[in-house]
Design an enzyme around this catalytic site. Structure first.
Site, PDB file in Angstrom:
ATOM      1  N   HIS A  11      -4.765   9.107  11.946  1.00 17.75           N
ATOM      2  CA  HIS A  11      -4.767   7.648  11.717  1.00 17.75           C
ATOM      3  C   HIS A  11      -3.363   7.133  11.387  1.00 17.75           C
ATOM      4  O   HIS A  11      -3.215   6.008  10.930  1.00 17.75           O
ATOM      5  CB  HIS A  11      -5.745   7.270  10.597  1.00 17.75           C
ATOM      6  CG  HIS A  11      -7.193   7.443  11.000  1.00 17.75           C
ATOM      7  ND1 HIS A  11      -8.231   7.295  10.125  1.00 17.75           N
ATOM      8  CD2 HIS A  11      -7.761   7.755  12.195  1.00 17.75           C
ATOM      9  CE1 HIS A  11      -9.386   7.505  10.762  1.00 17.75           C
ATOM     10  NE2 HIS A  11      -9.109   7.796  12.017  1.00 17.75           N
ATOM     11  N   ARG A  44       0.826  -1.218   0.000  1.00 16.94           N
ATOM     12  CA  ARG A  44       0.000   0.000   0.000  1.00 16.94           C
ATOM     13  C   ARG A  44       0.859   1.267   0.000  1.00 16.94           C
ATOM     14  O   ARG A  44       0.515   2.267  -0.624  1.00 16.94           O
ATOM     15  CB  ARG A  44      -0.916   0.003   1.227  1.00 16.94           C
ATOM     16  CG  ARG A  44      -2.027  -0.997   1.144  1.00 16.94           C
ATOM     17  CD  ARG A  44      -2.888  -0.968   2.371  1.00 16.94           C
ATOM     18  NE  ARG A  44      -3.380   0.377   2.672  1.00 16.94           N
ATOM     19  CZ  ARG A  44      -4.090   0.697   3.735  1.00 16.94           C
ATOM     20  NH1 ARG A  44      -4.392  -0.238   4.619  1.00 16.94           N
ATOM     21  NH2 ARG A  44      -4.494   1.925   3.944  1.00 16.94           N
TER      22      ARG A  44
END
Ligand SMILES: [Zn+2]
Length: 263
Positions: free
Chosen positions: A117, A65
């Protein structure tokens, strides 16, 4: 407006701002991860429980990712937010749910960006001997093939520089909670208490800290400006505060809005 009254302009951004840069949410099929004959779903992988059980699998998924994020480029909305910071300085702050690093690569400053996050380009000690985060070393390739696992040598590069324990991705897993030292949870809420306007871009408000920021803004009756392709729970905050809902792509709407608010 923030510029005129000398107040603080707070931005809150989510996945919608990065979608136009081609970054998938990784919650759908593009996030699936196959190891041997097992196909993992993103919701199964992004947990501390999964990381504890199969760190190589979870690391492989995050390193893949990370490569996808690095190959994407910031878009006009990210750049407009940089211009707002350039004009407002300390009267600007950004809270982002995105781990992709595109705000920083566009030019937003680390000091005024709260990545609530985490950030996919960083790791930290899995034993939490310190809240310190470290950039993922350049030796780990950005062209990470789908479904590839890290080698033992690559895992060794991801050890905590302080205590030598395994490192973990610096992201908030689904089974973890926000906190101040790692995710600036309290600072982000304090900015909502100081702000004189809030701009919300591309977030559906599914997680509770962003919703709390919206609720604080609504209680204080500061204008909430919402930019999104679809209506979401923040639109109600826009209505009760005399703000606005701008429906459409962030890449064209955010530059116009920034121009209007601080131009
Ligand atoms: Zn450590």
């Amino acid at each position: 407006m923030a510029e005129r009254d000398g107040g603080l302009l707070l931005f809150l951004t989510g996945a919608g701002i990065s979608a136009e840069s081609g970054i998938p949410t990784f919650r759908g099929p593009e996030g699936y991860w196959r190891v041997g004959s097992v196909n993992y779903r993103p919701q199964e992988l992004a947990t501390f429980q999964a990381f504890s059980r199969m760190p190589d699998v979870v690391w492989g998924w995050y390193l893949y990712r990370r490569g996808v994020c690095r190959h994407a480029s910031p878009n006009a909305a990210h750049l407009a937010i940089v211009r707002a910071e350039e004009r407002l300085g300390d009267r600007f702050h950004l809270v982002t749910q995105n781990v992709d690093g595109l705000h920083l690569r566009a030019g937003s400053s680390l000091a005024r960006t709260y990545a609530i996050h985490g950030m996919i380009d960083f790791f930290r000690c899995a034993r939490e001997c310190t809240a310190e985060t470290y950039p993922i070393p350049d030796a780990l390739p950005l062209d990470w093939a789908k479904d590839r696992l890290p080698t033992p040598e690559e895992r060794a590069r991801l050890r905590c520089p302080r205590c030598g324990a395994d490192g973990r991705p610096h992201v908030l897993f689904f089974d973890e909670y926000y906190d101040e030292p790692r995710f600036h949870c309290e600072s982000a809420q304090r900015k909502a208490l100081e702000a004189s306007a809030l701009v919300v871009v591309g977030t559906t408000g599914l997680t509770n800290l962003p919703m709390r920021i919206g609720a604080i803004a609504a209680q204080r009756r500061i204008p909430v400006h919402v930019v999104d392709l679809e209506p979401n729970p923040f639109v109600e905050f826009a209505e009760v505060t005399g703000g606005e809902f701008l429906r459409g792509p962030a890449g064209s709407l955010v530059p116009e809005l920034v121009e209007r608010l601080v131009g």
